[in-house]
Structures are given as C-alpha cells and as structure tokens.
Enzyme design. Structure first.
Site, short mmCIF file in Angstrom:
data_model
loop_
_atom_site.label_atom_id
_atom_site.label_comp_id
_atom_site.label_asym_id
_atom_site.label_seq_id
_atom_site.Cartn_x
_atom_site.Cartn_y
_atom_site.Cartn_z
N HIS A 131 -42.26 38.08 58.52
CA HIS A 131 -41.02 37.80 59.25
C HIS A 131 -41.26 37.09 60.58
CE1 HIS A 131 -38.80 41.22 56.87
NE2 HIS A 131 -38.84 40.09 56.20
N CYS A 139 -38.44 25.30 67.87
CA CYS A 139 -37.38 24.35 68.21
C CYS A 139 -36.41 24.28 67.04
CB CYS A 139 -38.00 22.98 68.49
SG CYS A 139 -36.76 21.70 68.74
#
Ligand code: BJW
Length: 256
Positions: A131, A139
């Site tokens: 995860h 970004c």
C-alpha cells in the site's frame, strides 16, 4: 479448520508450537503484515474501536481519491499528523523478530500493508510495500515519486519539477496496487509452503486474498493476531496475542 483444541497444560500457546514446527521444515515462508504489528510501536491501527485511525471518520472520507479531490488540505492534515507519528516511532520486537526469521529460513517473502517503513528500519530486506509508503510524496500530474517545491509556504505541497499538486505515495480505496508489489506478493503466496498473516483484520482486498491463495496452493496458513478476524476460521493455526511478544517467542521455539 482453525486449531481450537483445548491447550495441553504444558503449552499456553499450542498454536505457536504448530507454527514453529511448520517453520522448521519450511522451504519458502510468505508473511503478510498489517497495522497490528506496528501497534506496539505506538502507531494506531485503522479499525480498533477506541484507538483506531478512523474512529471519527469513514475510511472513504480520508483514504480515497475522491476525498483528496474534494478537500486536499483536510486529507493532508491527517497524513501530516500520521507522518509525525511514524517519524517518531521505533520498530518493536515483532518487526525485529521477522527480520531475524528471514535469516533462519531458506527463503522469506515479506509483504506489508503498512506504510510506515518500520520493517526496513528493523533490518528486513526486499520488503514488498503493498500500500505504498507514507513518507514519500507523489506528483498527481506526473504520477511519480517527487520532491517538494521549496517555495510552498503555507500552501498545499507542490512538485519541485512541474508544480503539480503532491499527494502521499500510498494506495487509497479504489486504486490499483503497484504492479511490481502485486506480482511479487502473488508469486510469494503461490509458491510458499508456510504463510503467516500477522496483525491484519483481513478485510481489505486484494491483500486479504493472499492467505486464501496460499492455502489453495497447499501452504500451511497461520494467523497471529490479538483478536479474531474474518480469516481466523480459514487457517490451520491461530495464535492469539500481541505480535511484539508472540514473534520473539516463536523464534525461541524455532531454535537457531
Ligand atoms: C494486533 C495488535 C497487536 C492490533 N498484535 N495484532 C474484493 C471484495 C470486496 C471489496 C474489494 C475486493 N477487491 C477490492 C475491493 C475494494 C477495496 C476493499 O478491499 N474494500 C473492503 C474494505 C471491502 N480494495 C481496494 O480498493 C484496493 N484496490 C483495489 O482493489 O483496486 C482494484 C483496481 C484494479 C485496477 C485498477 C484500479 C483498481 C485498495 C485498497 C487500499 C487500502 N488502503 C489503506 C490505506 C493505505 C494508506 C494509508 O495508510 O493511509 O490501507 S486502507 C487501510 O486498510 C490500510 C491498511 O493497509 C488496510 C488494511 O488494514 P489492516 O492493516 O488490516 O489494519 P486494521 O486496523 O484493519 O486491523 C488491525 C489488526 O491488527 C486487527 O485485526 C487487530 O486485532 C490486530 N492487532 N494490535 C497483533 N499488538
């Protein structure tokens, strides 16, 4: 299928003896960890009733692309608070025991749902971060791990290269697991002969499906957790208690 025979007087944790026996003959061990393994490092789990990270919110209100789109400042505030907890936390005996276990078995694949990096700080190598990692920024425009712009001030963090909005490099609900992590974890579950599910509620997929895949392929599957979970009835052995105590004890029973 769970090991719910009454314990013999000689061993308060018969499940642990079964796990130690399975590990002593194992060729490839696959371990899946969840928030519970870091609880004893002071990092709250997600779903524990009183201390859970989502005590006052539904998961989708914080850990989803929709939540971030709607109110990035609110979501960032939650992540900045958690980052601070992670920076101050230290690996606990459970993390250290897994790093040591990797040195005692022929092969070990460690998959973690945690985003705190504590396994690596305890000395585990090749950790599969299923995860993501909370300490990295990504970004939203370029979709790559990115540095922060230096002139952010009190505004939302921006990408140093393109000025796009940054987000934590973690996997939110509805988002795909990073391809490399997905493939390596699937391969570990499919090939292992012992699978350990440690400190996870086994509610979030696809991570929660790894134990079933391992069992389907013939692995011995064990759960180490302080409470019962969705998975408990589908494993060969259950060991109840805090992983920070049980994992070092497991190593002692395994021997050198
Ligand atoms: C102790 C202890 C101690 C305490 N010692 N134990 C199949 C069926 C149904 C639904 C789905 C499905 N497949 C996919 C879904 C949807 C969804 C999902 O699973 N929803 C369920 C809730 C129903 N899954 C997804 O959306 C995933 N993505 C996906 O499937 O994408 C498909 C796709 C493909 C291609 C293109 C696009 C999409 C993504 C899931 C992302 C999960 N993200 C989070 C947040 C990460 C970032 C962050 O940290 O902010 O991950 S949610 C949260 O849950 C976090 C955790 O890693 C994860 C699991 O939680 P965990 O670790 O189990 O913690 P807890 O708190 O639940 O449990 C702690 C346990 O520890 C408890 O059992 C305690 O008892 C125990 N414990 N102290 C031992 N000392």
């Amino acid at each position: 299928m769970a090991d719910d025979q009454p314990p013999p007087a000689s061993s308060p944790t018969p499940g642990l003896d079964r796990v130690a026996r399975a590990l002593s003959g194992a060729r490839h061990v696959c371990v899946l960890t969840g928030a519970g393994i870091s609880a004893e490092s002071g990092i709250p789990t997600f779903r524990d009733a009183l201390t859970g990270l989502w005590e006052n919110f539904r998961p989708e209100e914080l850990a989803s692309p929709e939540a971030f789109e709607q109110d990035p400042a609110f979501v960032w505030k939650w992540y900045e608070w958690r980052r601070e907890l992670v920076r101050r936390a230290e690996p606990n005996p459970g993390h250290h025991a897994l790093a040591e276990l990797a040195r005692r078995v022929p092969r070990l694949t460690l998959v973690t749902q945690n985003v705190d990096g504590l396994h690596q700080r305890a000395g585990s190598t090749g950790v599969i971060e299923y995860h993501g990692n909370i300490l990295r920024d990504r970004c939203v425009v370029e979709q790559v791990v990115a540095d922060r712009s230096r002139d952010v001030g009190g505004e939302l963090p921006r990408c140093a290269s393109c000025g796009g909005l940054l987000r934590p490099d973690v996997v939110w609900f509805g988002e795909a697991i990073p391809r490399d992590a997905l493939l390596r974890a699937d391969a570990g579950a499919a090939d292992c002969d012992v699978f350990l599910s440690i400190g996870t509620s086994s509610l979030v997929y696809p991570a929660a499906g790894l134990a079933d895949e391992a069992r389907r392929r013939g692995a011995f599957v064990a759960e180490i957790n302080k409470d019962a979970t969705d998975l408990s009835s589908r494993v060969h052995a259950v060991v109840r208690g805090p992983s920070g105590e049980l994992l070092p004890e497991l190593l002692r029973r395994l021997g050198p």
